[in-house]
Structures are given as C-alpha cells and as structure tokens.
Design an enzyme around this catalytic site. Sequence first.
Site, PDB file in Angstrom:
ATOM      1  N   TYR A  51       0.834  -1.200   0.000  1.00 32.67           N
ATOM      2  CA  TYR A  51       0.000   0.000   0.000  1.00 32.67           C
ATOM      3  C   TYR A  51       0.871   1.253   0.000  1.00 32.67           C
ATOM      4  CZ  TYR A  51      -3.796  -3.191   1.410  1.00 32.67           C
ATOM      5  OH  TYR A  51      -4.707  -4.214   1.483  1.00 32.67           O
ATOM      6  N   PRO A 199     -17.129  -6.017   2.471  1.00 33.27           N
ATOM      7  CA  PRO A 199     -18.490  -6.380   2.893  1.00 33.27           C
ATOM      8  C   PRO A 199     -19.561  -5.415   2.390  1.00 33.27           C
ATOM      9  CG  PRO A 199     -17.290  -5.373   4.711  1.00 33.27           C
ATOM     10  CD  PRO A 199     -16.294  -5.602   3.615  1.00 33.27           C
ATOM     11  N   LYS A 202     -17.930  -2.373  -2.558  1.00 33.69           N
ATOM     12  CA  LYS A 202     -17.483  -1.099  -3.153  1.00 33.69           C
ATOM     13  C   LYS A 202     -18.424   0.061  -2.844  1.00 33.69           C
ATOM     14  CE  LYS A 202     -14.832  -3.079  -6.976  1.00 33.69           C
ATOM     15  NZ  LYS A 202     -14.600  -3.117  -8.433  1.00 33.69           N
TER      16      LYS A 202
END
Length: 306
Positions: A51, A199, A202
């Site tokens: 990241y 969950p 998006k």
Amino acid sequence: MKKKQLGKSDMKISELTLGCMSLGTDQNQAERIIDTAIDAGINHLDTADLYDMGRNEEIIGKAIKEKRDQLILTTKVGNHFNKQTGDWYWDPSKEYINKAIKDSLRRLDTDYIDFYMLHGGTIEDPIEETIESFEELKKEGLIRAYGISSIRPNVIREYVKSSSIDGVMMQYSLLDRRPEEEILDLLHKNDISVLSRGPLAKGMLSNQGGAVLERKGENGYLDYRYDELKAIQQHIAELLDERQTMNGLALQYVLNHPAVATAVFGASSSEQVEENTVVDNSEALSAETIERLQTITKLNRYDKHR
C-alpha cells in the site's frame, strides 16, 4: 464491540476491522481516522507492505506508536516492489519474505507483527517454502500468527491441508456470496477464521449505495447487471427497520456466519468510520431476514479463480 478469536491463536479481534489502504498519505488525517476507529472499539488494523509502496505502514507505525500494545496489527507480504520505480512482481519465496518482514517491522516501528498474511497466491507457488518461512518467523517471535489473503479455492484448500494458518482474508458480501458454497464451512470446520473484505461491495451496500451505484455500477458488479443491483438495493431498503442502516445490514450479514471473525471496511474519513461503527450488532439477524436476503441475491460461484 464484540471480539472473536482469530483461528486457534490467542488473539481476539474486533468484529469490525479498519482496512487501512484508503487512509491516504496525510499523517494527521490518517491518525484521526485510526483514533476514531479505536475509540469505537476497533482493535484490529489491516495494512500491507504494497500500500502506497510502504508509506501506509510508515503512517500506521507513527499513528499507533503509543498504543501498540492495545492493537492487533495485520500486514501482508508477497508483492516484491520497487519504491523508486513503482513496479512490483509476485514473489512468495522464503528469501523475499525473510527480507520483506524486516522492512515492514522497520516501517511499522514495531518488534513484531500480530498477524502476517500472504498477499495473494496461486497453486503454482512454492507453497511448502512459503509455509516454512512463516513457521520460522513464528518460532522467532517476529509474528504471532499467519494466514493468506486469497479467493482461490484450490490455494485455500492447500493451505488448510498443509499449514497452521489461523485466518483467510477473502472478498465476501451479500453481492459476492462465492465463499458460502465451498469455503466458509471448510474453514470453520478447521478452526480457521475468515476476515471478510469488501463487505459493502465497493459501497453499493452502504447508506450511499444509490449514488455509488450510479457512479460505479453502470457495467454491473460480478454477475449482476445494473438493473439487478438497483432492484436489490430497493428490496434491502424495504427490509430495514428504524434501528438498521444499509451499512449495518450488510455488515451483519457477513458476520452471521460462524467462520467470519471480522468484517474489514476501508475508510478515507472519520465520518466513514463512524457510519460503520454506530451499527448495533447486539441482536443477530433473524433467520427470516437472512433467508430473505439470500432470496433476493445470488449464490455466486467461483469460476476464474481456480
């Protein structure tokens, strides 16, 4: 906030996890987001060395330095990256993992990682070598437990059979029910926890789902068409009572399965954290509600990820 045991480890993680990929690169803003999550009862932060080419780990390391012992920290490995060029390639070798963990420990400014995950994987990987590396890191005390982040059933089964993983992170939501048919029960039977990422699909299962659908859903989502997604949002809205939100219902659904230890959501603002943590999960969804949600959505199946 409820906490659940992570696999067979001695760690208990909050049923909601802050996924840190969307924190951004502003240190002060990131710290506000993390502090909001901690104040809401979240004790589990999820990042990865890839990241922002390591920057995300550095930001988290600074943000949690004074409260490290209060938190369960997860990071991931396997993408061999070059910060200068921005390039990376898949590398699950023992040699790379042993180097990468030292870099992650330095960036996170910590002596150990609570939960270390392989950030992907294929059946062609040197899986025995990868497992050996994780096991050695565990014996050395550099990690407390390990797992994999994967949606490939054949890879997951191989690690279930050949390793002592405590968790698998996988995409799972009301709109992506692929794990239900062949993975969730297998992991639960083997005392391996599921960390459910995505969950809220998006954002299409969030309180702003209608607006998100207009922005992101024109071409559908997995095997759903736009019109199907719109109809599902309407059906779910009809199921909500005065105490529930779309976010809450979506999170409660994935947390309903006993294999799922935590639902991992991303946030780029404190407000987004608050939106997910105000959910009252003290009462589980009724069997009737679960059945209704499963009726209006599809039991998707893995096809490409084999």
